[in-house]
Write an enzyme that holds these catalytic residues in place. Sequence first.
Site, PDB file in Angstrom:
ATOM      1  N   ASN A   1       2.409   1.442   4.229  1.00 12.23           N
ATOM      2  CA  ASN A   1       2.747   0.248   4.898  1.00 12.23           C
ATOM      3  C   ASN A   1       2.493   0.425   6.521  1.00 12.23           C
ATOM      4  O   ASN A   1       3.270  -0.228   7.223  1.00 12.23           O
ATOM      5  CB  ASN A   1       4.288  -0.103   4.596  1.00 12.23           C
ATOM      6  N   CYS A  54       0.760  -1.020  -0.035  1.00 12.15           N
ATOM      7  CA  CYS A  54       0.025   0.033   0.113  1.00 12.15           C
ATOM      8  C   CYS A  54       0.990   1.205  -0.086  1.00 12.15           C
ATOM      9  O   CYS A  54       2.055   1.357  -0.161  1.00 12.15           O
ATOM     10  CB  CYS A  54      -1.017  -0.114   1.071  1.00 12.15           C
ATOM     11  N   CYS A  73      -1.122   0.923   7.318  1.00 11.29           N
ATOM     12  CA  CYS A  73      -2.547   0.635   7.647  1.00 11.29           C
ATOM     13  C   CYS A  73      -3.016  -0.669   6.943  1.00 11.29           C
ATOM     14  O   CYS A  73      -3.158  -1.669   7.519  1.00 11.29           O
ATOM     15  CB  CYS A  73      -3.380   1.913   7.070  1.00 11.29           C
ATOM     16  N   ARG A  74      -3.092  -0.383   5.688  1.00  6.44           N
ATOM     17  CA  ARG A  74      -3.731  -1.566   4.968  1.00  6.44           C
ATOM     18  C   ARG A  74      -2.762  -2.695   4.488  1.00  6.44           C
ATOM     19  O   ARG A  74      -3.291  -3.982   4.879  1.00  6.44           O
ATOM     20  CB  ARG A  74      -4.048  -1.096   3.540  1.00  6.44           C
ATOM     21  N   SER A  75      -1.519  -2.432   4.233  1.00  7.77           N
ATOM     22  CA  SER A  75      -0.782  -3.754   3.799  1.00  7.77           C
ATOM     23  C   SER A  75      -0.242  -4.648   4.908  1.00  7.77           C
ATOM     24  O   SER A  75      -0.366  -5.821   5.215  1.00  7.77           O
ATOM     25  CB  SER A  75       0.323  -3.354   2.764  1.00  7.77           C
ATOM     26  N   ASP A 119      -8.086   3.705   0.875  1.00  8.98           N
ATOM     27  CA  ASP A 119      -7.011   4.289   1.890  1.00  8.98           C
ATOM     28  C   ASP A 119      -7.850   4.645   3.427  1.00  8.98           C
ATOM     29  O   ASP A 119      -8.748   5.770   2.905  1.00  8.98           O
ATOM     30  CB  ASP A 119      -6.069   5.590   1.191  1.00  8.98           C
TER      31      ASP A 119
HETATM   32  P1  4NP Z   1      -1.594   2.817   3.948  1.00 10.80           P
HETATM   33  O1  4NP Z   1      -2.152   4.189   4.776  1.00 10.80           O
HETATM   34  O2  4NP Z   1      -1.187   3.489   2.647  1.00 10.80           O
HETATM   35  O3  4NP Z   1      -2.821   2.104   4.059  1.00 10.80           O
HETATM   36  O4  4NP Z   1      -0.597   2.519   4.878  1.00 10.80           O
HETATM   37  C1  4NP Z   1      -1.757   5.358   4.557  1.00 10.80           C
HETATM   38  C2  4NP Z   1      -0.986   5.766   5.655  1.00 10.80           C
HETATM   39  C3  4NP Z   1      -0.265   7.245   5.641  1.00 10.80           C
HETATM   40  C4  4NP Z   1      -0.525   8.008   4.651  1.00 10.80           C
HETATM   41  C5  4NP Z   1      -1.627   7.676   3.536  1.00 10.80           C
HETATM   42  C6  4NP Z   1      -2.155   6.277   3.499  1.00 10.80           C
HETATM   43  N1  4NP Z   1      -0.056   9.408   4.378  1.00 10.80           N
HETATM   44  O5  4NP Z   1      -0.413  10.168   3.375  1.00 10.80           O
HETATM   45  O6  4NP Z   1       0.760   9.469   5.230  1.00 10.80           O
END
Ligand code: 4NP
Length: 157
Positions: free
Chosen positions: A12, A9, A14-16, A126
Amino acid sequence: MSVKLLFVCLGNICRSPTAEGVMRTLAERAGMTDEIEIDSAATGTWHIGQAPDIRAQRACKVHGVDISGHRARRVKREDFEVFDKILACDEFNLHDLQRMSPPEYRSKIELLMPYAGNPNDRVVPDPYEGDLQAFEETFRRCEAACKGLLAAVGKPA
Ligand code: 4NP
């Protein structure tokens, strides 16, 4: 021989890591830890070295999945060679991965959600700017997709 899966993602955090934790738990429950190697990584650099977002940790913990030990890392060039499947959470991740990958490994990259088998859910959205419900939805989607993925990579009966 084991199959090597990399969940990807943007951050790294939240989702992955949720998908990685869900897949590891499903593999443990299925007695398939020797057959599947699992990791996760980011396309972006902002959160490298950080533990998963506390909201993601909590959503996982409620369902018996512990992701607290994960530390965010970025996708690296050798990942494209090492892993058999590189599973993107959304279309942005998919396109970034396709751009980062050496051409000969691009066929390893695909969206994660189609493994859930619901054509209405193409991506894991996201959740970062969302509420706790968004993190619960992230868990649910990762769980549905990882169940399908486990069936797809598991041994034939
Ligand atoms: P992830 O979520 O891609 O699922 O880990 C996010 C974590 C941080 C950000 C965006 C999405 N950010 O913009 O900092």
